[in-house]
Design a protein around this motif. Structure first.
Motif, PDB file in Angstrom:
ATOM      1  N   LYS A  31      -4.390  -3.893   9.712  1.00 17.29           N
ATOM      2  CA  LYS A  31      -4.545  -2.528   9.200  1.00 17.29           C
ATOM      3  C   LYS A  31      -5.914  -2.379   8.557  1.00 17.29           C
ATOM      4  O   LYS A  31      -6.537  -3.369   8.134  1.00 17.29           O
ATOM      5  N   TYR A  32      -6.373  -1.133   8.506  1.00 12.56           N
ATOM      6  CA  TYR A  32      -7.624  -0.848   7.789  1.00 12.56           C
ATOM      7  C   TYR A  32      -7.521   0.550   7.194  1.00 12.56           C
ATOM      8  O   TYR A  32      -7.152   1.508   7.898  1.00 12.56           O
ATOM      9  N   GLU A  33      -7.816   0.678   5.946  1.00 15.06           N
ATOM     10  CA  GLU A  33      -7.748   1.978   5.273  1.00 15.06           C
ATOM     11  C   GLU A  33      -9.068   2.716   5.451  1.00 15.06           C
ATOM     12  O   GLU A  33     -10.123   2.242   5.029  1.00 15.06           O
ATOM     13  N   ARG A  34      -9.016   3.859   6.095  1.00 16.46           N
ATOM     14  CA  ARG A  34     -10.220   4.664   6.222  1.00 16.46           C
ATOM     15  C   ARG A  34     -10.011   6.033   5.573  1.00 16.46           C
ATOM     16  O   ARG A  34      -8.903   6.582   5.572  1.00 16.46           O
ATOM     17  N   THR A  35     -11.090   6.580   5.055  1.00 22.41           N
ATOM     18  CA  THR A  35     -11.008   7.859   4.345  1.00 22.41           C
ATOM     19  C   THR A  35     -11.459   9.029   5.197  1.00 22.41           C
ATOM     20  O   THR A  35     -11.059  10.166   4.949  1.00 22.41           O
ATOM     21  N   VAL A  57     -17.375   6.338   1.269  1.00 20.84           N
ATOM     22  CA  VAL A  57     -16.529   6.653   2.417  1.00 20.84           C
ATOM     23  C   VAL A  57     -16.140   5.362   3.122  1.00 20.84           C
ATOM     24  O   VAL A  57     -16.782   4.320   2.955  1.00 20.84           O
ATOM     25  N   SER A  58     -15.090   5.477   3.911  1.00 20.42           N
ATOM     26  CA  SER A  58     -14.638   4.349   4.719  1.00 20.42           C
ATOM     27  C   SER A  58     -14.323   4.872   6.117  1.00 20.42           C
ATOM     28  O   SER A  58     -13.527   5.800   6.269  1.00 20.42           O
ATOM     29  N   VAL A  59     -14.960   4.306   7.127  1.00 17.65           N
ATOM     30  CA  VAL A  59     -14.735   4.724   8.511  1.00 17.65           C
ATOM     31  C   VAL A  59     -14.406   3.494   9.348  1.00 17.65           C
ATOM     32  O   VAL A  59     -14.627   2.353   8.919  1.00 17.65           O
ATOM     33  N   ALA A  60     -13.899   3.747  10.543  1.00 15.68           N
ATOM     34  CA  ALA A  60     -13.603   2.650  11.469  1.00 15.68           C
ATOM     35  C   ALA A  60     -13.794   3.143  12.890  1.00 15.68           C
ATOM     36  O   ALA A  60     -13.537   4.310  13.199  1.00 15.68           O
TER      37      ALA A  60
END
Length: 502
Positions: A31-35, A57-60
């Motif tokens: 899993k990865y938490e992105r905003t 920010v968090s992107v994937a």
């Protein structure tokens, strides 16, 4: 490259993957938490300057490019919404993390990124990266970035690669998804109820087509993949549902060409107390509305021709269309005379035609169909090729049936539905006689459907619309394979040594 048939593994990437796993690196985390998505960042920071934003920010997404400038790397990350540039510095990541990134994360890998937004000196909104995480190691190499997959056949066989590298292909399927969603909303807003009917059927029907056959071991019964959902949806009308539809996968064991795929998608809808005039109005409004709402215009370009879906559309009877195009008055000629005309023009299917109605249908296909570029309703079909349509109220030998043609393609087919059980039984028997003589597309007798009509079906209008062809028109694609994610393909030839091993 890996020699296993069908695999495109890069051995150097495989070796890198194994080394990472041996060193205890979690290469495929859960899993990865992105905003944010890439597109959302561009929308949220339209006026960002050269200073980093306070907000993190968090992107994937997938790494598409990687440009190294010593202790600084520029990269492009793409997700389902678009792309955003990454600005990666050794001083920010730290030497260990920067070295790991430089050595082990490659173009094609999927990564998670945390950082702050800023605008580069050349004006591009970017992420100033504080942390980067490997989320999925890609061991198959991407095609060359400027050309993607260059072989059309490979694009269809490996659609997943085509979608990774081809923005146009992604745009087509984005539009297809939106069109299907708007179709459902349109019908729901008008009181239609969506149902699912059997895909595997003991008796196929609803169209003249050759079916795929299978066998159920437990039931010890031959079964068929449906060629249309029509007869089951009309059973629902009998049962009291007055407006029904289904977005259905249909299967027809026929040729494959630019307009046909053995597995295709249609929407079929039926409305009690309506007739074929009502269904023409519904079809016209539904398609023009969906085209406008999903493309922003009622005009599309297909095969370098501008096609307008602005309503109203042309309506012309099949008889009049043949008269206008070929100067032939069908009912002014005997069957023998029509046969002579068909032979003079080398019209396909003439050997089987025995009635004026059958010749009318053949002449229409030969002289008229390809000329119908703008949306055109052809109505009043001969009874011989319309076994499920109601007899015409004023024209003997005809049925209340229509087809919609656009760019020379049939796009929709609708009727005033036949609801007389005795007439339906007789029509089925005529179809079955043709089938027994070798007509592989003739329909079977569905006694249960006849029985359903025996309980009373109200006057009903119905229509089916080809979704694949509608998407072709909306996106300007002249091959149905361009709008079907995984089209049917001939099997690839195996190497002789592969066959021997098998």
């Amino acid at each position: 490259m890996n020699e296993t048939p069908g695999l495109n593994f890069d051995e150097q990437k495989v070796q890198k993957l194994r080394e990472l796993q041996e060193n205890g690196v979690t290469v495929y985390p859960w899993k990865y938490e992105r905003t944010d998505l890439a597109s959302q960042i561009h929308e949220k920071f339209p006026d960002i300057g050269h200073e980093k934003s306070e907000e993190a920010v968090s992107v994937a997404g997938r790494l598409y490019t990687k440009r190294s400038h010593g202790k600084t790397v520029f990269a492009d990350l793409g997700d389902g919404s678009g792309r955003i540039q990454l600005y990666i510095r050794k001083n920010d990541l730290g030497e260990e993390a920067f070295t790991f990134f430089s050595k082990n994360i490659d173009i094609g890998d999927i990564v998670g990124v945390r950082g702050h937004i800023f605008r580069t000196k050349v004006g591009e909104v970017s992420i100033w990266v504080d942390e980067i995480t490997l989320l999925s190691k890609a061991i198959c190499p991407l095609p060359e970035k400027y050309h993607g997959l260059t072989k059309v056949e490979t694009r269809y066989r490996q659609r997943y690669v085509d979608l990774i590298t081809n923005e146009e292909a992604r745009a087509i399927f984005h539009l297809r998804s939106r069109m299907t969603g708007r179709l459902r909303a349109y019908l729901n807003d008008r009181g239609y109820m969506e149902f699912e009917t059997p895909t595997i059927q003991p008796i196929y029907g609803g169209a003249n087509a050759r079916p795929f056959t299978t066998y159920h071991n437990y039931l010890e019964q031959k079964l068929y993949l449906r060629i249309a959902p029509e007869l089951y949806l009309k059973r629902l009308i009998v049962g009291g549902f007055e407006k029904v539809f289904e977005i259905a996968k249909n299967f027809r064991n026929e040729d494959i060409d630019t307009h046909h795929n053995p597995e295709f998608t249609m929407v079929e809808m039926y409305e009690a107390y309506a007739d074929y005039h009502d269904m023409m109005k519904l079809t016209e409004d539904l398609i023009s509305t969906i085209i406008r709402e999903t493309t922003g215009s009622t005009e599309v370009t297909f095969d370098d021709q501008a096609i307008s879906f602005e309503t109203p559309w042309k309506r012309i009877s099949m008889e009049d269309a043949v008269r206008e195009a070929a100067g032939i008055e069908i009912h002014a000629h005997s069957v023998d005379e029509l046969r002579t005309i068909a032979e003079e023009h080398a019209i396909d299917g003439r050997e089987k035609a025995t009635t004026q109605g059958e010749y009318l249908a053949l002449f229409f296909e030969h002289f008229v169909e390809d000329t119908l570029i703008q949306p055109t309703f052809i109505y009043d079909f001969p009874i011989e090729n319309s076994p499920l349509a109601k007899k015409h109220r004023t024209k003997p030998g005809f049925t209340e049936r229509f087809e919609l043609f656009v760019a020379g393609m049939e796009l929709a087919n609708g009727f005033s539905e036949l609801n007389d059980p005795l007439d339906q039984k007789e029509r089925f028997e005529e179809q079955d006689a043709k089938r027994q003589k070798g007509d592989l597309e003739a329909q079977m007798i569905d006694y249960d459907f006849i029985n359903a009509l025996g309980y009373g079906m109200p006057p009903t209008g119905g229509v089916g619309i080809g979704i694949d062809r509608l998407v072709m028109l909306a996106t300007g694609q002249n091959s149905i394979k361009e709008v079907i994610l995984f089209p049917s393909m001939k099997p690839q030839k195996q190497k002789e040594d592969d066959i021997e091993e098998a």
